[in-house]
Write a protein that holds these residues in place. Structure first.
Motif, PDB file in Angstrom:
ATOM      1  N   LEU A 185     -45.383  27.672 -15.132  1.00 21.97           N
ATOM      2  CA  LEU A 185     -44.816  26.613 -14.299  1.00 21.97           C
ATOM      3  C   LEU A 185     -43.528  27.147 -13.670  1.00 21.97           C
ATOM      4  O   LEU A 185     -42.429  26.637 -13.895  1.00 21.97           O
ATOM      5  CB  LEU A 185     -44.542  25.365 -15.145  1.00 21.97           C
ATOM      6  CG  LEU A 185     -45.769  24.720 -15.760  1.00 21.97           C
ATOM      7  CD1 LEU A 185     -45.376  23.605 -16.719  1.00 21.97           C
ATOM      8  CD2 LEU A 185     -46.699  24.208 -14.676  1.00 21.97           C
ATOM      9  N   ALA A 186     -43.674  28.205 -12.915  1.00 24.95           N
ATOM     10  CA  ALA A 186     -42.562  28.858 -12.231  1.00 24.95           C
ATOM     11  C   ALA A 186     -43.106  29.431 -10.934  1.00 24.95           C
ATOM     12  O   ALA A 186     -44.314  29.644 -10.797  1.00 24.95           O
ATOM     13  CB  ALA A 186     -41.973  29.956 -13.111  1.00 24.95           C
ATOM     14  N   GLY A 187     -42.243  29.682  -9.970  1.00 22.20           N
ATOM     15  CA  GLY A 187     -42.696  30.197  -8.685  1.00 22.20           C
ATOM     16  C   GLY A 187     -43.310  29.087  -7.847  1.00 22.20           C
ATOM     17  O   GLY A 187     -43.309  27.914  -8.221  1.00 22.20           O
ATOM     18  N   THR A 188     -43.853  29.463  -6.710  1.00 28.50           N
ATOM     19  CA  THR A 188     -44.387  28.492  -5.752  1.00 28.50           C
ATOM     20  C   THR A 188     -45.514  27.655  -6.347  1.00 28.50           C
ATOM     21  O   THR A 188     -45.498  26.424  -6.254  1.00 28.50           O
ATOM     22  CB  THR A 188     -44.883  29.219  -4.484  1.00 28.50           C
ATOM     23  OG1 THR A 188     -43.803  30.006  -3.975  1.00 28.50           O
ATOM     24  CG2 THR A 188     -45.336  28.235  -3.433  1.00 28.50           C
ATOM     25  N   ASP A 189     -46.509  28.299  -6.962  1.00 30.04           N
ATOM     26  CA  ASP A 189     -47.618  27.555  -7.567  1.00 30.04           C
ATOM     27  C   ASP A 189     -47.129  26.657  -8.690  1.00 30.04           C
ATOM     28  O   ASP A 189     -47.581  25.524  -8.847  1.00 30.04           O
ATOM     29  CB  ASP A 189     -48.690  28.508  -8.111  1.00 30.04           C
ATOM     30  CG  ASP A 189     -49.470  29.196  -7.019  1.00 30.04           C
ATOM     31  OD1 ASP A 189     -49.407  28.742  -5.853  1.00 30.04           O
ATOM     32  OD2 ASP A 189     -50.142  30.200  -7.321  1.00 30.04           O
ATOM     33  N   GLY A 190     -46.205  27.180  -9.483  1.00 26.76           N
ATOM     34  CA  GLY A 190     -45.658  26.405 -10.592  1.00 26.76           C
ATOM     35  C   GLY A 190     -44.882  25.197 -10.132  1.00 26.76           C
ATOM     36  O   GLY A 190     -44.950  24.130 -10.750  1.00 26.76           O
ATOM     37  N   GLU A 191     -44.141  25.332  -9.034  1.00 29.36           N
ATOM     38  CA  GLU A 191     -43.379  24.202  -8.494  1.00 29.36           C
ATOM     39  C   GLU A 191     -44.315  23.081  -8.047  1.00 29.36           C
ATOM     40  O   GLU A 191     -44.056  21.910  -8.302  1.00 29.36           O
ATOM     41  CB  GLU A 191     -42.503  24.652  -7.319  1.00 29.36           C
ATOM     42  CG  GLU A 191     -41.372  25.574  -7.718  1.00 29.36           C
ATOM     43  CD  GLU A 191     -40.314  24.898  -8.568  1.00 29.36           C
ATOM     44  OE1 GLU A 191     -40.085  23.691  -8.391  1.00 29.36           O
ATOM     45  OE2 GLU A 191     -39.743  25.594  -9.427  1.00 29.36           O
ATOM     46  N   ALA A 192     -45.394  23.447  -7.376  1.00 33.92           N
ATOM     47  CA  ALA A 192     -46.374  22.446  -6.940  1.00 33.92           C
ATOM     48  C   ALA A 192     -47.011  21.766  -8.149  1.00 33.92           C
ATOM     49  O   ALA A 192     -47.205  20.544  -8.163  1.00 33.92           O
ATOM     50  CB  ALA A 192     -47.437  23.094  -6.057  1.00 33.92           C
ATOM     51  N   ALA A 193     -47.337  22.548  -9.166  1.00 35.69           N
ATOM     52  CA  ALA A 193     -47.924  21.985 -10.388  1.00 35.69           C
ATOM     53  C   ALA A 193     -46.935  21.050 -11.075  1.00 35.69           C
ATOM     54  O   ALA A 193     -47.309  19.983 -11.568  1.00 35.69           O
ATOM     55  CB  ALA A 193     -48.344  23.105 -11.332  1.00 35.69           C
ATOM     56  N   LEU A 194     -45.681  21.445 -11.089  1.00 34.08           N
ATOM     57  CA  LEU A 194     -44.655  20.630 -11.728  1.00 34.08           C
ATOM     58  C   LEU A 194     -44.523  19.267 -11.056  1.00 34.08           C
ATOM     59  O   LEU A 194     -44.380  18.241 -11.737  1.00 34.08           O
ATOM     60  CB  LEU A 194     -43.324  21.378 -11.695  1.00 34.08           C
ATOM     61  CG  LEU A 194     -42.175  20.768 -12.467  1.00 34.08           C
ATOM     62  CD1 LEU A 194     -42.536  20.552 -13.925  1.00 34.08           C
ATOM     63  CD2 LEU A 194     -40.945  21.646 -12.341  1.00 34.08           C
ATOM     64  N   GLU A 195     -44.596  19.231  -9.745  1.00 37.84           N
ATOM     65  CA  GLU A 195     -44.555  17.947  -9.038  1.00 37.84           C
ATOM     66  C   GLU A 195     -45.708  17.051  -9.473  1.00 37.84           C
ATOM     67  O   GLU A 195     -45.530  15.862  -9.709  1.00 37.84           O
ATOM     68  CB  GLU A 195     -44.614  18.177  -7.528  1.00 37.84           C
ATOM     69  CG  GLU A 195     -43.329  18.705  -6.947  1.00 37.84           C
ATOM     70  CD  GLU A 195     -43.419  18.868  -5.435  1.00 37.84           C
ATOM     71  OE1 GLU A 195     -44.096  18.035  -4.777  1.00 37.84           O
ATOM     72  OE2 GLU A 195     -42.809  19.817  -4.926  1.00 37.84           O
ATOM     73  N   GLU A 196     -46.899  17.634  -9.580  1.00 35.54           N
ATOM     74  CA  GLU A 196     -48.076  16.876 -10.006  1.00 35.54           C
ATOM     75  C   GLU A 196     -47.918  16.398 -11.449  1.00 35.54           C
ATOM     76  O   GLU A 196     -48.253  15.246 -11.781  1.00 35.54           O
ATOM     77  CB  GLU A 196     -49.332  17.742  -9.867  1.00 35.54           C
ATOM     78  CG  GLU A 196     -50.622  17.033 -10.163  1.00 35.54           C
ATOM     79  CD  GLU A 196     -51.058  16.083  -9.065  1.00 35.54           C
ATOM     80  OE1 GLU A 196     -51.919  15.229  -9.358  1.00 35.54           O
ATOM     81  OE2 GLU A 196     -50.556  16.183  -7.931  1.00 35.54           O
TER      82      GLU A 196
END
Length: 177
Positions: A158-169
């Motif tokens: 849950l880090a970087g661009t993909d992680g940020e999007a996942a964190l929002e979800e």
């Protein structure tokens, strides 16, 4: 003749473009495992760090719960730990499942980086992820509804661009209620 030459040139250019665009098509979308929308199966068994009696992971689901699969030997797990600590501070219920890890190493890891988990469980053989059809790589994160249905799956930290999007979800689905 000039029109014929232009038509021939356009024809050749069209064929060349067709060949080029065919060879450089975008990659197909990532195929999901199909776990989202499914209930946690009873075959997904865990233990506590101190006991060896297996029980279904679904017994740990109380309200909407984030389940994070990690390991002390996993560098990306270390990188995502501050994000998990932030979720904990926000009141999100996060359970950790240490995969293919020694309980003493798990405790030491959490002492070193901070323990973001409501409860820490163990899967020493590493069967939880394979029983979920998720392969065996860590970290991976699920959001599970109060009824045991998987609402969301993220493979990777849950880090970087993909992680940020996942964190929002994750925040949208499992944030404090």
């Amino acid at each position: 003749m000039r029109i014929g030459g232009v038509v021939a040139l356009l024809l050749v250019a069209g064929i060349a473009y067709g060949i080029w665009s065919h060879n450089f098509e975008p990659s197909p979308p990532v195929v999901t495992t199909g776990i989202v929308g499914q209930d946690l199966p009873a075959s997904v068994q865990v233990t506590t760090l101190t006991q060896s009696d297996l029980y279904p992971l679904s017994q740990e689901i109380v309200g909407v719960t984030v389940v994070n699969f990690f390991a002390s030997w996993c560098a990306p797990c270390r990188a995502e730990n501050p994000v998990l600590l932030q979720l904990q501070a926000e009141g999100v219920r996060v359970i950790g499942v240490a995969v293919r890890d020694d309980p003493d190493a798990t405790r030491q890891f959490l002492d070193d980086v901070g323990d973001p988990f409501f409860r820490v469980l163990s899967d020493r053989p590493g069967s939880t992820l394979t029983n979920l059809g998720l392969g065996g790589e860590v970290p991976q994160t699920l959001v599970v509804s109060e009824r045991g249905q998987v609402l969301f799956h993220h493979a990777g930290p849950l880090a970087g661009t993909d992680g940020e999007a996942a964190l929002e979800e994750i925040r949208e689905l499992a944030g404090p209620r």
